[in-house]
Motif scaffolding. Structure first.
Motif, short mmCIF file in Angstrom:
data_model
loop_
_atom_site.label_atom_id
_atom_site.label_comp_id
_atom_site.label_asym_id
_atom_site.label_seq_id
_atom_site.Cartn_x
_atom_site.Cartn_y
_atom_site.Cartn_z
N TRP A 134 0.82 -1.20 0.00
CA TRP A 134 0.00 0.00 0.00
C TRP A 134 0.86 1.27 0.00
O TRP A 134 0.51 2.28 -0.62
CB TRP A 134 -0.92 -0.01 1.21
N LYS A 144 1.34 1.77 -5.66
CA LYS A 144 0.97 2.33 -4.37
C LYS A 144 -0.55 2.51 -4.27
O LYS A 144 -1.21 2.85 -5.25
CB LYS A 144 1.66 3.68 -4.18
N GLY A 145 -1.10 2.27 -3.07
CA GLY A 145 -2.50 2.54 -2.80
C GLY A 145 -3.44 1.86 -3.77
O GLY A 145 -3.27 0.69 -4.12
N GLU A 146 -4.42 2.60 -4.24
CA GLU A 146 -5.45 2.03 -5.11
C GLU A 146 -4.97 1.79 -6.53
O GLU A 146 -5.74 1.29 -7.36
CB GLU A 146 -6.70 2.90 -5.07
N ILE A 150 -7.38 -4.45 -6.87
CA ILE A 150 -8.06 -4.89 -5.65
C ILE A 150 -7.84 -6.38 -5.40
O ILE A 150 -7.68 -6.81 -4.25
CB ILE A 150 -9.58 -4.57 -5.72
N ARG A 153 -4.52 -6.72 -3.76
CA ARG A 153 -4.55 -6.22 -2.39
C ARG A 153 -5.15 -7.23 -1.43
O ARG A 153 -4.68 -7.39 -0.30
CB ARG A 153 -5.34 -4.90 -2.33
N SER A 187 -1.70 -1.97 8.53
CA SER A 187 -2.79 -1.34 7.77
C SER A 187 -2.37 0.06 7.33
O SER A 187 -1.90 0.86 8.14
CB SER A 187 -4.05 -1.26 8.62
N CYS A 192 -3.62 -2.89 2.32
CA CYS A 192 -4.79 -2.05 2.05
C CYS A 192 -5.68 -1.98 3.30
O CYS A 192 -6.09 -3.02 3.82
CB CYS A 192 -5.56 -2.65 0.89
N LYS A 194 -8.83 -1.29 3.76
CA LYS A 194 -10.14 -1.93 3.62
C LYS A 194 -10.02 -3.44 3.74
O LYS A 194 -10.84 -4.09 4.39
CB LYS A 194 -10.77 -1.56 2.28
#
Length: 212
Positions: A134, A144-146, A150, A153, A187, A192, A194
């Motif tokens: 993440w 990185k990140g989104e 998904i 992740r 986290s 991720c 979520k």
């Protein structure tokens, strides 16, 4: 020893693959996973089980769920290309050995892409990026990140949880409580947020006895 229900689950997911590509694939992929070692097959089945639960909680669509199931099934198939003296080494890996381990995600993705199928191309992306982090410190591309798919992740969190709670040649398992604490602490860093939230809810709810 590989349980009968694990074989059944693997066969179910391979049947899904065969529906999309139009020829028998089970003997090839099943052999590839078992050829690496029994742990790889058993680990993959456990990763699929929890990944699918997480995917449903995150309201993934049917196509995404298919990709998730297949990517989780074969996320480690590229380890067939990693020598045993590295993969099963009981001690700490050298920098060169660790770099060798890291190529397994690309090997697995390339294996899937050779089948030239649109669904498997999506699965290959999930496999390729399941070690991204993440915070952008993962591999192979430092996503990185989104920007991380998904599917990848979800697999990243579950893969780590299962790895921590099972005994390997290089270390003993930790308790599920310890593993969850470690995942929670990562986290927004390695994992991720979520996906972590859902894993914690599932594993602490008591609804799924396998994850208690």
């Amino acid at each position: 020893m590989i349980e009968a229900d694990h074989i059944h689950d693997l066969n179910r997911r391979v049947s899904l693959l065969e529906e999309h590509i139009g020829f028998k694939l089970e003997p090839i992929l099943h052999y590839a996973l078992r050829a690496r070692d029994n742990y790889t097959l058993e680990h993959s089945n456990r990763v699929v089980t929890l990944s699918e639960v997480i995917g449903k909680h995150l309201n993934l669509q049917k196509r995404e769920m298919e990709v998730l199931s297949l990517a989780a099934s074969f996320h480690d198939i590229g380890k067939i290309g990693i020598p045993d003296n590295i993969l099963l080494k009981p001690g700490t890996l050298t920098r060169e050995e660790y770099e060798g381990i890291k190529v397994h995600s690309a090997i697995g993705a390339n294996m899937l892409r050779t089948l030239a199928n649109p669904l498997l191309d999506e699965v290959a992306v999930g496999v390729l990026h399941h070690h991204e982090q993440w915070d952008g410190k993962g591999y192979p591309d430092g996503l990185k990140g989104e920007d991380i798919p998904i599917v990848s992740r979800i697999i990243a969190v579950v893969d780590a949880y299962d790895a921590m709670t099972t005994t390997r040649s290089y270390r003993r398992e930790m308790s599920k409580i310890e593993a969850l604490k470690m995942i929670e602490s990562e986290s927004g860093k390695q994992f991720c947020p979520k996906a972590v939230e859902v894993v914690l809810d599932i594993c602490r709810s008591g609804k799924f006895s396998w994850f208690k």
